[in-house]
Scaffold this motif. Structure first.
Motif, short mmCIF file in Angstrom:
data_model
loop_
_atom_site.label_atom_id
_atom_site.label_comp_id
_atom_site.label_asym_id
_atom_site.label_seq_id
_atom_site.Cartn_x
_atom_site.Cartn_y
_atom_site.Cartn_z
N PRO A 25 0.84 -1.27 0.04
CA PRO A 25 0.08 0.13 -0.29
C PRO A 25 0.89 1.26 -0.11
O PRO A 25 1.74 1.20 0.84
N LYS A 26 0.36 2.52 -0.85
CA LYS A 26 1.01 3.63 -0.89
C LYS A 26 0.83 4.41 0.65
O LYS A 26 1.88 5.09 0.84
N ARG A 27 -0.06 4.07 1.28
CA ARG A 27 -0.30 4.85 2.52
C ARG A 27 0.12 3.78 3.69
O ARG A 27 -0.31 2.60 3.71
N ILE A 28 0.98 4.33 4.57
CA ILE A 28 1.49 3.43 5.32
C ILE A 28 1.51 3.85 6.89
O ILE A 28 1.47 5.05 7.15
N TYR A 29 1.62 2.99 7.84
CA TYR A 29 1.91 3.35 9.17
C TYR A 29 3.11 2.76 9.71
O TYR A 29 3.41 1.47 9.63
N VAL A 30 4.06 3.53 10.47
CA VAL A 30 5.17 2.85 10.79
C VAL A 30 5.22 2.85 12.34
O VAL A 30 4.75 3.71 13.34
N THR A 31 5.25 1.48 12.75
CA THR A 31 5.43 1.32 14.02
C THR A 31 6.95 0.70 14.37
O THR A 31 7.51 -0.12 13.73
N PHE A 32 7.54 1.55 15.39
CA PHE A 32 8.97 1.40 15.55
C PHE A 32 9.27 1.22 17.10
O PHE A 32 9.15 1.96 17.97
N ASP A 33 9.44 -0.14 17.41
CA ASP A 33 10.00 -0.59 18.61
C ASP A 33 11.36 -0.20 18.79
O ASP A 33 12.35 -0.57 17.75
N VAL A 34 11.80 0.42 19.78
CA VAL A 34 13.27 0.98 19.89
C VAL A 34 14.29 0.02 19.91
O VAL A 34 15.35 0.26 19.67
N ASP A 35 13.84 -1.23 20.19
CA ASP A 35 14.89 -2.17 20.27
C ASP A 35 15.22 -2.88 19.02
O ASP A 35 16.14 -3.62 18.66
N GLY A 36 14.55 -2.26 17.86
CA GLY A 36 15.09 -2.47 16.26
C GLY A 36 16.39 -1.72 16.16
O GLY A 36 17.01 -2.11 15.17
N LEU A 37 16.57 -0.82 17.01
CA LEU A 37 18.02 -0.12 16.93
C LEU A 37 18.88 -1.01 17.85
O LEU A 37 18.44 -1.81 18.64
N ASP A 38 20.28 -0.77 17.51
CA ASP A 38 21.21 -1.58 18.50
C ASP A 38 21.28 -1.27 19.70
O ASP A 38 21.21 -0.19 19.86
N PRO A 39 21.51 -2.00 20.68
CA PRO A 39 21.56 -1.69 21.87
C PRO A 39 22.83 -0.76 22.37
O PRO A 39 22.96 -0.01 23.27
N ALA A 40 23.79 -0.57 21.15
CA ALA A 40 24.85 0.27 21.51
C ALA A 40 24.36 1.91 21.61
O ALA A 40 24.96 2.66 22.15
N ILE A 41 23.33 2.06 20.76
CA ILE A 41 22.61 3.59 20.81
C ILE A 41 21.17 3.44 21.44
O ILE A 41 20.80 4.46 21.98
N MET A 42 20.80 2.22 21.71
CA MET A 42 19.58 2.31 22.69
C MET A 42 19.48 1.03 23.71
O MET A 42 19.05 0.16 23.33
N PRO A 43 20.05 1.22 24.51
CA PRO A 43 20.03 0.34 25.68
C PRO A 43 18.76 0.16 26.58
O PRO A 43 18.41 -0.74 27.13
N ALA A 44 18.27 1.36 26.44
CA ALA A 44 16.96 1.52 27.65
C ALA A 44 15.64 0.84 27.03
O ALA A 44 14.60 1.56 26.43
N THR A 45 15.71 -0.37 26.78
CA THR A 45 14.50 -1.08 26.40
C THR A 45 14.50 -2.53 27.12
O THR A 45 15.22 -2.95 27.53
N GLY A 46 13.23 -3.12 27.23
CA GLY A 46 13.07 -4.20 28.04
C GLY A 46 14.17 -5.53 27.45
O GLY A 46 14.05 -6.26 28.49
#
Length: 293
Positions: free
Chosen positions: A213-234
């Motif tokens: 679809p051309k229209r989208i919703y983005v869901t971003f769980d911060v643990d998608g980032l590497d823990p080196a830059i995002m350690p604060a996640t469960g």
């Protein structure tokens, strides 16, 4: 809302809050935390993102990402006595996202555990929106049930997919066989670019499959980032996206698709570790800029 010290307005240091009916964005705190399975604290994520947003610059990436005005909604929470019910949380979130859509605004949901995305998708579905979901996460979140619940954070993308929304997943790198089997059973509406493939080969071209679809919703769980830059996640998992890799993928997607809403979820603030809160706030701002472009 602006007088609530726990939930200040998003980027209130740079932008005067505007009324719900004229704002381009509705920022909706959703401090749901019922099904966290490892480290806790996701319920404190929305307040931490809002507080950190005061340190952002209004001028960012060559423009003003939040131009058009921001309305920071009251927290989407259940009525007294129902705080332990997942359905009550989802009803409150669906109502808040629905109000944003009815105002013609783009909802920006701040979690909280990832289950909050289902409330947003119910609001889009109730209005007949034909959109796709672009999902960034260390985990596939495609389990049918987890720890006895079908409304766990580990099941949320399966529930959203079952509503009829096609899903494209990026940076997943921790999932079970049942989730892999579910993906394999739905090859036309469920796409995945796992973390290792992204790291070794880079993103595909085009990034989203033909016919998405051309229209989208983005869901971003911060643990998608590497823990080196995002350690604060469960549940941090090594091998995630680095900052500019994530932004590249988001920009490429936004160049060919319209982002109609987003969420940033699963920040579990660590006292004194400001950079993680700031990173989540900056990611939120960047997503708003991609919606406004």
């Amino acid at each position: 809302m602006g007088k609530d010290l726990a939930y200040p307005p998003f980027l209130g240091s740079e932008h005067e809050p505007v009324a719900a009916g004229v704002a381009a964005f509705h920022v909706i705190p959703a401090p749901m935390e019922l099904s966290v399975s490892y480290g806790g604290g996701a319920g404190k994520g929305p307040a931490a993102i809002l507080a950190a947003s005061d340190q952002l610059e209004a001028y960012e990436a060559g423009g003003f990402p939040c131009a058009g005005g921001i309305f920071t909604a009251p927290p989407a929470v259940p009525p007294p006595g129902r705080a332990g019910e997942a359905e009550a949380w989802l009803e409150a979130i669906e109502a808040a996202v629905g109000r944003a859509l009815d105002c013609g605004a783009r909802p920006v949901l701040l979690g909280g555990e990832h289950t909050v995305t289902l409330g947003a998708m119910r609001a889009f579905r109730a209005r007949g929106e034909k959109i796709g979901i672009v999902h960034f996460d260390a985990h596939a979140d495609l389990r049918d049930t987890y720890e006895g619940s079908g409304l766990s954070h580990a099941c949320v993308l399966r529930r959203c997919h079952e509503l009829g929304f096609p899903v494209a997943q990026f940076a997943t790198r921790a999932y079970c066989k049942d989730e892999a089997d579910y993906r394999a059973a739905h090859p036309k509406t469920l796409f995945a670019m796992d973390g290792e493939t992204l790291a070794l080969k880079g993103p595909p071209d085009p990034i989203l499959p033909k016919g998405f679809p051309k229209r989208i919703y983005v869901t971003f769980d911060v643990d998608g980032l590497d823990p080196a830059i995002m350690p604060a996640t469960g549940t941090p998992v090594p091998g995630g996206l680095l900052w500019y890799s994530a932004l590249f993928i988001l920009r490429e997607i936004a160049s060919a698709h319209t982002i109609v809403g987003c969420d940033v979820v699963e920040l579990a603030p660590i006292p004194g570790l400001h950079h993680a809160d700031f990173t989540a706030a900056k990611l939120t701002q960047r997503l708003m800029g991609l919606m406004h472009a």
